[in-house]
Design a protein around this motif. Structure first.
Motif, PDB file in Angstrom:
ATOM      1  N   VAL A 256      -6.869 -87.116  89.885  1.00 46.58           N
ATOM      2  CA  VAL A 256      -5.766 -86.336  89.325  1.00 46.58           C
ATOM      3  C   VAL A 256      -5.570 -85.106  90.207  1.00 46.58           C
ATOM      4  O   VAL A 256      -6.495 -84.287  90.343  1.00 46.58           O
ATOM      5  N   ASN A 257      -4.387 -85.065  90.797  1.00 46.89           N
ATOM      6  CA  ASN A 257      -4.077 -83.952  91.721  1.00 46.89           C
ATOM      7  C   ASN A 257      -5.124 -83.855  92.826  1.00 46.89           C
ATOM      8  O   ASN A 257      -5.587 -82.764  93.198  1.00 46.89           O
ATOM      9  N   GLY A 258      -5.573 -85.035  93.288  1.00 39.86           N
ATOM     10  CA  GLY A 258      -6.498 -85.081  94.410  1.00 39.86           C
ATOM     11  C   GLY A 258      -7.958 -84.984  94.042  1.00 39.86           C
ATOM     12  O   GLY A 258      -8.820 -85.134  94.905  1.00 39.86           O
ATOM     13  N   THR A 259      -8.276 -84.757  92.779  1.00 40.93           N
ATOM     14  CA  THR A 259      -9.677 -84.594  92.367  1.00 40.93           C
ATOM     15  C   THR A 259     -10.102 -85.817  91.557  1.00 40.93           C
ATOM     16  O   THR A 259      -9.444 -86.182  90.574  1.00 40.93           O
ATOM     17  N   LYS A 260     -11.233 -86.423  91.965  1.00 36.48           N
ATOM     18  CA  LYS A 260     -11.742 -87.575  91.240  1.00 36.48           C
ATOM     19  C   LYS A 260     -12.307 -87.130  89.893  1.00 36.48           C
ATOM     20  O   LYS A 260     -13.033 -86.150  89.822  1.00 36.48           O
ATOM     21  N   ILE A 261     -11.938 -87.851  88.856  1.00 31.55           N
ATOM     22  CA  ILE A 261     -12.359 -87.451  87.503  1.00 31.55           C
ATOM     23  C   ILE A 261     -13.477 -88.356  87.022  1.00 31.55           C
ATOM     24  O   ILE A 261     -13.678 -89.463  87.534  1.00 31.55           O
ATOM     25  N   SER A 262     -14.203 -87.852  86.021  1.00 35.71           N
ATOM     26  CA  SER A 262     -15.195 -88.659  85.310  1.00 35.71           C
ATOM     27  C   SER A 262     -15.013 -88.380  83.829  1.00 35.71           C
ATOM     28  O   SER A 262     -14.777 -87.241  83.432  1.00 35.71           O
ATOM     29  N   GLY A 263     -15.105 -89.401  83.024  1.00 36.34           N
ATOM     30  CA  GLY A 263     -14.879 -89.205  81.595  1.00 36.34           C
ATOM     31  C   GLY A 263     -13.395 -89.034  81.305  1.00 36.34           C
ATOM     32  O   GLY A 263     -12.523 -89.513  82.020  1.00 36.34           O
ATOM     33  N   THR A 264     -13.054 -88.268  80.267  1.00 32.95           N
ATOM     34  CA  THR A 264     -11.674 -88.050  79.837  1.00 32.95           C
ATOM     35  C   THR A 264     -11.132 -86.762  80.459  1.00 32.95           C
ATOM     36  O   THR A 264     -11.821 -85.734  80.458  1.00 32.95           O
ATOM     37  N   HIS A 265      -9.875 -86.836  80.981  1.00 31.23           N
ATOM     38  CA  HIS A 265      -9.296 -85.685  81.680  1.00 31.23           C
ATOM     39  C   HIS A 265      -7.874 -85.467  81.137  1.00 31.23           C
ATOM     40  O   HIS A 265      -7.106 -86.416  80.982  1.00 31.23           O
ATOM     41  N   PRO A 266      -7.474 -84.208  80.840  1.00 29.19           N
ATOM     42  CA  PRO A 266      -6.133 -83.965  80.306  1.00 29.19           C
ATOM     43  C   PRO A 266      -5.059 -84.208  81.369  1.00 29.19           C
ATOM     44  O   PRO A 266      -5.284 -84.015  82.559  1.00 29.19           O
TER      45      PRO A 266
END
Length: 522
Positions: free
Chosen positions: A494-504
């Motif tokens: 999201v916006n270039g950042t890898k997420i883990s778990g739930t992200h808004p």
């Protein structure tokens, strides 16, 4: 039959069976004689009562002249008395907050069952326990018995959690509580039969050995007080030895996980309704062939039980018959002359008829015994069939309840989904994602949960080899949108950042699934 030894009818040739038995055992011995008879010598007949409500011929041995004797065995339930029951309910009342469900469950089932448990001449009292407080374990210390179900319910409903105790993280003092309850009953004067009903998790304090399963069992057996137990299952399976006490005292036990209250209520009522018959025990008749001969003398034998009892009894054998004396003095009888031949012939003829009569009586007895055994077998089969039918009914009821709960859950989820969709459209239109035309272009987020993946089963399909079969899920909750990685191979950014778990997700966020990109818009 009479309860004391007796002299019965005289037989031919003056054969008199003098019958007596005596016991050297503690209070309320498990097996006690009612009568001994040698009328059908060499068959000796014993009639006894057994505290065990279910007796088997394998539980007994008869020893005469140092050898085990072969015997026949018939058992039936003994006749219960009509004195009524004194029921002492011993309920575990743990102070820990996490045991509140156990306490409330016990209170509920006992309140619902007491009307069915108390008969017209029965009485009940309730005490609680966990650990000693000010040198007191059972509360109240002097329980008050009553025949009124409403009074019992009032006392049960008044039970609350006791005060907390420091350093008490082991099981409660169950064996001590049972021992104190038995000691109270030992002093309590009543003509009613006494029973104890334990309501607990059976998780006892293994570090306190002041009383054990063995000592409680011995006291319960000595006082003839059966212990019944309802166990609330908390998962401590290695601790349960209360069943040993229940079995030793000829009580009954059951367990619950707290989800079958109605079944527990019915079982508690069944426990108490069956208690008078179980307290009466069994009556059985044993017949065996004596090791002695017809000598007119007194002979002793021992009835031994698997529980360790040795019960001495004696009988008087009839004197020798004419035929016996003839065999012993054959030469003398020959010398007496022909005059005695007729008398001897008559004696043999009579003896033959007597032997035939005894054989016929034995055959009839065996026939009656087989008929009784067959009726018992048919009754047991009928009971087993009824039990299976009841199990099927319970199973069907539980399945219908499960389906009903599942249907209610599904309807609740549908209603919640409709409400969330209504909230999602409150802005005038659904949120949407914008991606390349080959992946659909502009796609609406029209459900509270949208699964994005490579396979056709997903709500939004991105047919690209960098996208997993179920790659991510977009959810709506509390007025906001979120994205969660579903353990995909290439992750979610999201916006270039890898997420883990739930992200808004916010308006105009740039999202990358593998190599497939889209922009999120509210």
């Amino acid at each position: 039959m009479r309860n004391t030894f007796c002299l019965e009818r005289y037989r031919r040739f003056g054969c008199l069976a003098v019958l007596w038995a005596f016991l050297c055992m503690p209070l309320y011995a498990q097996v006690q004689f009612k009568s001994v008879s040698a009328d059908s010598f060499p068959s000796v007949k014993l009639v006894a009562t057994d505290r065990n409500p279910v007796s088997h011929n394998s539980d007994f041995f008869i020893v005469e002249d140092g050898a085990n004797c072969t015997f026949t065995f018939a058992s039936k339930p003994a006749k219960p008395d009509d004195q009524g029951l004194s029921i002492l309910v011993v309920m575990e009342n743990h102070y820990l907050p996490q045991r509140a469900m156990q306490r409330e469950f016990f209170k509920g089932v006992l309140s619902n069952a007491v009307s069915g448990m108390l008969g017209a001449i029965d009485e009940m009292a309730v005490v609680t326990f966990d650990w000693y407080r000010n040198d007191q374990l059972l509360y109240p210390a002097q329980p008050e018995f009553t025949n009124k179900p409403d009074v019992v319910k009032e006392k049960v409903n008044a039970i609350t959690a006791p005060s907390a105790l420091a350093n008490q993280n082991q099981g409660s003092e169950i064996f001590l509580a049972l021992h104190e309850a038995l000691s109270y009953f030992e002093k309590y004067k009543t003509d009613k039969k006494k029973i104890i009903l334990l309501l607990s998790d059976e998780y006892y304090n293994i570090f306190d050995t002041r009383q054990t399963a063995g000592s409680v069992s011995d006291k319960a057996v000595a006082l003839n007080i059966p212990i019944y137990s309802l166990r609330y299952d908390i998962g401590m399976k290695d601790k349960y030895t209360i069943k040993d006490v229940v079995d030793a005292s000829f009580g009954e036990t059951m367990w619950t996980d707290g989800n079958n209250a109605e079944n527990v209520v019915q079982q508690l009522i069944k426990f108490i309704k069956n208690a008078p018959q179980r307290l009466a025990g069994s009556e059985y008749t044993i017949s065996y062939t004596a090791a002695s001969s017809r000598d007119g003398k007194n002979h002793s034998a021992v009835l031994k039980t698997k529980t360790g009892q040795s019960i001495l009894f004696s009988y008087t054998a009839p004197p020798p018959t004419f035929a016996d004396r003839f065999e012993e003095n054959k030469l003398l009888f020959i010398l007496l002359g022909v005059a005695f031949i007729g008398l001897i012939f008559a004696g043999f003829k009579w003896n033959k008829a007597r032997v035939q009569r005894i054989a016929a009586e034995e055959a009839l007895r065996q026939k009656n015994l087989k008929s009784m055994q067959e009726k018992q077998r048919q009754a047991e089969e009928k009971i087993a069939a009824q039990d299976r039918h009841l199990e099927n009914i319970v199973r069907q009821t539980e399945e219908e309840k499960r389906k009903q709960q599942e249907e209610e859950r599904r309807k609740h989820e549908q209603e919640r989904e409709k409400q969330l969709i209504h909230e999602m459209r409150a802005r005038g239109s659904f949120a949407r994602i914008v991606t390349a035309k080959e992946f659909g272009g502009v796609l609406e987020i029209n459900k509270p949960e949208i699964i994005i993946g490579r396979e056709a089963g997903a709500d939004i399909v991105f047919a690209h080899n960098t996208v997993s079969r179920k790659h991510a899920v977009v959810t709506y909750e509390g007025g906001k949108y979120y994205i969660r990685d579903l353990n995909s191979s290439n992750g979610v950014k999201v916006n270039g950042t890898k997420i883990s778990g739930t992200h808004p997700l916010n308006d105009a966020d740039h999202v990358l699934l593998g190599d497939v990109a889209f922009t999120f818009h509210l």
